[in-house]
Design a protein around this motif. Structure first.
Motif, PDB file in Angstrom:
ATOM      1  N   ASN A 248       0.797  -0.970  -0.016  1.00  0.00           N
ATOM      2  CA  ASN A 248       0.187   0.469   0.143  1.00  0.00           C
ATOM      3  C   ASN A 248       1.031   1.285   0.039  1.00  0.00           C
ATOM      4  O   ASN A 248       0.494   2.430  -0.636  1.00  0.00           O
ATOM      5  CB  ASN A 248      -0.590  -0.435   1.585  1.00  0.00           C
ATOM      6  N   ALA A 249       2.233   1.201   1.110  1.00  0.00           N
ATOM      7  CA  ALA A 249       3.078   2.537   0.697  1.00  0.00           C
ATOM      8  C   ALA A 249       3.737   2.789  -0.419  1.00  0.00           C
ATOM      9  O   ALA A 249       3.528   3.963  -0.870  1.00  0.00           O
ATOM     10  CB  ALA A 249       4.011   2.225   2.377  1.00  0.00           C
ATOM     11  N   ALA A 250       3.757   1.176  -1.509  1.00  0.00           N
ATOM     12  CA  ALA A 250       4.428   1.346  -2.698  1.00  0.00           C
ATOM     13  C   ALA A 250       3.542   1.946  -3.844  1.00  0.00           C
ATOM     14  O   ALA A 250       3.583   2.623  -4.205  1.00  0.00           O
ATOM     15  CB  ALA A 250       4.780   0.267  -2.731  1.00  0.00           C
ATOM     16  N   ALA A 251       2.274   1.546  -3.610  1.00  0.00           N
ATOM     17  CA  ALA A 251       1.778   1.991  -4.538  1.00  0.00           C
ATOM     18  C   ALA A 251       0.942   3.600  -4.583  1.00  0.00           C
ATOM     19  O   ALA A 251       0.681   4.288  -5.065  1.00  0.00           O
ATOM     20  CB  ALA A 251       0.271   1.944  -4.107  1.00  0.00           C
ATOM     21  N   LEU A 252       1.035   4.381  -2.758  1.00  0.00           N
ATOM     22  CA  LEU A 252       0.992   5.711  -2.751  1.00  0.00           C
ATOM     23  C   LEU A 252       2.160   6.167  -3.275  1.00  0.00           C
ATOM     24  O   LEU A 252       2.201   7.752  -4.153  1.00  0.00           O
ATOM     25  CB  LEU A 252       1.460   5.941  -0.729  1.00  0.00           C
ATOM     26  N   PHE A 253       3.275   6.005  -3.294  1.00  0.00           N
ATOM     27  CA  PHE A 253       4.367   6.609  -3.995  1.00  0.00           C
ATOM     28  C   PHE A 253       4.507   6.547  -5.755  1.00  0.00           C
ATOM     29  O   PHE A 253       4.251   6.962  -7.008  1.00  0.00           O
ATOM     30  CB  PHE A 253       5.140   5.272  -3.400  1.00  0.00           C
ATOM     31  N   ASN A 254       3.704   5.488  -6.131  1.00  0.00           N
ATOM     32  CA  ASN A 254       3.516   4.842  -7.140  1.00  0.00           C
ATOM     33  C   ASN A 254       2.845   6.006  -7.790  1.00  0.00           C
ATOM     34  O   ASN A 254       2.545   6.616  -9.117  1.00  0.00           O
ATOM     35  CB  ASN A 254       3.565   3.648  -7.773  1.00  0.00           C
ATOM     36  N   GLU A 255       1.589   6.077  -7.440  1.00  0.00           N
ATOM     37  CA  GLU A 255       0.612   7.372  -8.340  1.00  0.00           C
ATOM     38  C   GLU A 255       1.276   8.570  -7.923  1.00  0.00           C
ATOM     39  O   GLU A 255       0.830   8.903  -9.201  1.00  0.00           O
ATOM     40  CB  GLU A 255      -0.373   6.707  -6.990  1.00  0.00           C
ATOM     41  N   ARG A 256       1.991   9.367  -7.236  1.00  0.00           N
ATOM     42  CA  ARG A 256       2.676  10.258  -7.150  1.00  0.00           C
ATOM     43  C   ARG A 256       3.252  10.405  -8.172  1.00  0.00           C
ATOM     44  O   ARG A 256       4.094  11.714  -8.953  1.00  0.00           O
ATOM     45  CB  ARG A 256       2.670  10.392  -6.015  1.00  0.00           C
ATOM     46  N   LEU A 257       4.637   9.994  -8.145  1.00  0.00           N
ATOM     47  CA  LEU A 257       5.752   9.360  -9.270  1.00  0.00           C
ATOM     48  C   LEU A 257       4.644   9.408 -10.381  1.00  0.00           C
ATOM     49  O   LEU A 257       5.204  10.454 -11.600  1.00  0.00           O
ATOM     50  CB  LEU A 257       6.488   7.624  -9.229  1.00  0.00           C
ATOM     51  N   MET A 258       4.285   8.678 -10.658  1.00  0.00           N
ATOM     52  CA  MET A 258       3.367   8.899 -12.226  1.00  0.00           C
ATOM     53  C   MET A 258       2.860  10.306 -12.399  1.00  0.00           C
ATOM     54  O   MET A 258       3.462  10.714 -13.697  1.00  0.00           O
ATOM     55  CB  MET A 258       2.449   7.892 -12.333  1.00  0.00           C
ATOM     56  N   LEU A 259       2.226  10.946 -11.350  1.00  0.00           N
ATOM     57  CA  LEU A 259       1.408  12.174 -11.807  1.00  0.00           C
ATOM     58  C   LEU A 259       2.803  12.718 -11.788  1.00  0.00           C
ATOM     59  O   LEU A 259       2.841  13.834 -12.787  1.00  0.00           O
ATOM     60  CB  LEU A 259       1.273  12.738 -10.200  1.00  0.00           C
ATOM     61  N   LEU A 260       4.260  12.970 -11.778  1.00  0.00           N
ATOM     62  CA  LEU A 260       5.209  13.728 -11.463  1.00  0.00           C
ATOM     63  C   LEU A 260       5.607  13.356 -13.002  1.00  0.00           C
ATOM     64  O   LEU A 260       6.230  14.970 -13.718  1.00  0.00           O
ATOM     65  CB  LEU A 260       6.522  13.778 -10.347  1.00  0.00           C
ATOM     66  N   ILE A 261       5.891  12.673 -13.447  1.00  0.00           N
ATOM     67  CA  ILE A 261       5.866  12.264 -14.583  1.00  0.00           C
ATOM     68  C   ILE A 261       5.247  13.121 -15.671  1.00  0.00           C
ATOM     69  O   ILE A 261       6.014  13.898 -16.830  1.00  0.00           O
ATOM     70  CB  ILE A 261       6.586  10.555 -15.318  1.00  0.00           C
ATOM     71  N   HIS A 262       3.851  13.167 -15.779  1.00  0.00           N
ATOM     72  CA  HIS A 262       3.780  13.814 -16.378  1.00  0.00           C
ATOM     73  C   HIS A 262       4.274  14.943 -16.751  1.00  0.00           C
ATOM     74  O   HIS A 262       3.944  16.103 -17.417  1.00  0.00           O
ATOM     75  CB  HIS A 262       1.669  13.508 -16.852  1.00  0.00           C
ATOM     76  N   GLN A 263       3.320  15.924 -15.038  1.00  0.00           N
ATOM     77  CA  GLN A 263       4.344  17.666 -14.847  1.00  0.00           C
ATOM     78  C   GLN A 263       5.547  17.922 -15.615  1.00  0.00           C
ATOM     79  O   GLN A 263       5.462  18.808 -15.926  1.00  0.00           O
ATOM     80  CB  GLN A 263       4.333  17.502 -13.567  1.00  0.00           C
ATOM     81  N   LEU A 264       6.145  16.854 -15.418  1.00  0.00           N
ATOM     82  CA  LEU A 264       8.375  16.996 -15.792  1.00  0.00           C
ATOM     83  C   LEU A 264       7.647  16.896 -17.391  1.00  0.00           C
ATOM     84  O   LEU A 264       9.263  17.876 -17.841  1.00  0.00           O
ATOM     85  CB  LEU A 264       9.156  16.093 -14.767  1.00  0.00           C
ATOM     86  N   ASN A 265       7.178  16.085 -17.704  1.00  0.00           N
ATOM     87  CA  ASN A 265       7.170  16.311 -19.774  1.00  0.00           C
ATOM     88  C   ASN A 265       5.942  17.572 -19.916  1.00  0.00           C
ATOM     89  O   ASN A 265       6.411  17.827 -20.991  1.00  0.00           O
ATOM     90  CB  ASN A 265       6.394  15.783 -19.570  1.00  0.00           C
ATOM     91  N   ASN A 266       5.320  17.848 -19.187  1.00  0.00           N
ATOM     92  CA  ASN A 266       4.594  19.728 -19.512  1.00  0.00           C
ATOM     93  C   ASN A 266       5.899  21.185 -19.215  1.00  0.00           C
ATOM     94  O   ASN A 266       5.268  21.878 -19.479  1.00  0.00           O
ATOM     95  CB  ASN A 266       3.334  19.151 -18.415  1.00  0.00           C
ATOM     96  N   ASP A 267       6.699  20.640 -18.218  1.00  0.00           N
ATOM     97  CA  ASP A 267       7.205  21.875 -18.302  1.00  0.00           C
ATOM     98  C   ASP A 267       8.634  22.136 -17.738  1.00  0.00           C
ATOM     99  O   ASP A 267       9.024  23.286 -17.819  1.00  0.00           O
ATOM    100  CB  ASP A 267       7.431  21.480 -15.757  1.00  0.00           C
TER     101      ASP A 267
END
Length: 355
Positions: A248-267
């Protein structure tokens, strides 16, 4: 007449095959260099001379690797070895600890067993090279590349075309957050807060690499760390198949990491980030045991000179935490070529190389 025609066609076919094989042998890698940051899943010898329990330069590690024990946390190749092959490199990237001369032109492996996003992660096991220090080591390599190439602009253009692999974060949980006897993070942060904190720090680290010339990033999420044999024996499962609190802890990390990847692609201008899943689906591997007798290191590594199982190609786990060569090959193959957005998002490594 027919015989002469057949022989002529045979000669032509052999000539064409020779040209194809020659072109293949002389083919350039799909990217000029490959830089690797991470932990024991990617380490290929950086920990060998450190004062740490997290090193595996002894038998039976490397039993299926041509050079024997090298510091890889597996019976043979690790995931990064296979990806380097898929990218067309004829050899693996040298560990930073052994890098010298022109060997650095095709890339370097900075990964370190027990390392984490946070500097203190893994300190209970001894010395290790945290991600911040790995990035500092990369800056040293950039200076050495500039001297080799004698041109800072050309060096920068080279780095723009290379792939940067970042696979890290597991230790920030198994050798930090879930070890309250050594670390206070679980008392200071909820799991949600901690995941947010880790991904924010990783974001800054990725931006540092970007500011130093990196443009193509392959970033890995966390695997099902609660399904590792040592985690199950250490924490128990309370009737579940795996340790739910770890997953569950890993899933929380992965959810945020995936959002970060899309944000960095945009920024970030001209940057290409992709998120990769290190746990492809498979029903053909033995998942509930280890191939070697564990008890070394912090308790999860193979005992020195112990005799491993003979059917290593069927096991997912080599020791208490690390996968076998067979599983590493499967993970690398999916990362390189998967068309599933669940495994490679927004693109796989093969496509990343072409961008």
């Amino acid at each position: 007449m027919a015989y002469k025609l057949l022989k002529s066609l045979e000669v032509v076919a052999i000539s064409v095959l020779f040209v194809i094989l020659q072109n293949w042998a002389n083919a350039k890698p799909q990217v000029p260099c490959y830089f690797i940051f991470g932990d024991s899943l990617s380490d290929n010898g950086n920990n060998n001379n450190l004062n740490t329990l997290a090193k595996v330069n002894y038998s039976p590690y490397g039993i299926d690797f041509p050079k024997g024990p090298t510091g890889r946390f597996s019976n043979g190749k690790n995931m990064q070895d296979y990806i380097a092959e898929y990218l067309g490199f004829t050899r693996s990237m040298p560990p930073f600890a052994e890098s010298k001369g022109e060997s650095i032109l095709n890339g370097v492996n900075y990964a370190s067993g027990a390392a984490g996003i946070r500097d203190e992660t893994g300190k209970d096991l001894g010395d290790r090279i945290p991600l911040d220090k790995q990035i500092q080591n990369h800056k040293i390599i950039i200076l050495r590349l500039s001297r080799l190439m004698r041109n800072n602009i050309e060096t920068r253009l080279l780095l723009n075309r290379c792939i940067y692999s970042i696979q890290i974060g597991s230790n920030d949980y198994i050798n930090n957050y879930f070890k309250p006897e050594f670390y206070d993070t679980s008392r200071r942060f909820t799991q949600m807060q901690y995941a947010t904190l880790l991904v924010h720090q990783l974001s800054n680290q990725l931006k540092t690499l970007y500011n130093n010339g990196a443009r193509k990033f392959a970033v890995y999420g966390l695997s099902l760390i609660g399904c590792a044999p040592f985690a199950i024996s250490e924490y128990g499962t309370n009737g579940s198949f795996c340790v739910d609190k770890l997953n569950n802890a890993a899933a929380l990390f992965n959810e945020r990491l995936m959002l970060l990847i899309h944000q960095l692609n945009n920024d970030l201008p001209y940057a290409k980030f992709t998120y990769l899943t290190p746990s492809p689906n498979s029903t053909t591997f033995v998942t509930n045991g280890t191939c070697c007798t564990i008890g070394g290191g912090g308790g999860e590594l193979c005992l020195k000179n112990s005799k491993p199982c003979s059917n290593r190609g069927r096991f997912l786990f080599w020791d208490g935490f690390h996968p076998t060569e067979a599983w590493n090959e499967k993970v690398a193959e999916r990362a390189y070529s998967s068309e599933s957005s669940l495994e490679a998002n927004p693109f796989n490594i093969h496509k990343l190389a072409k961008l």
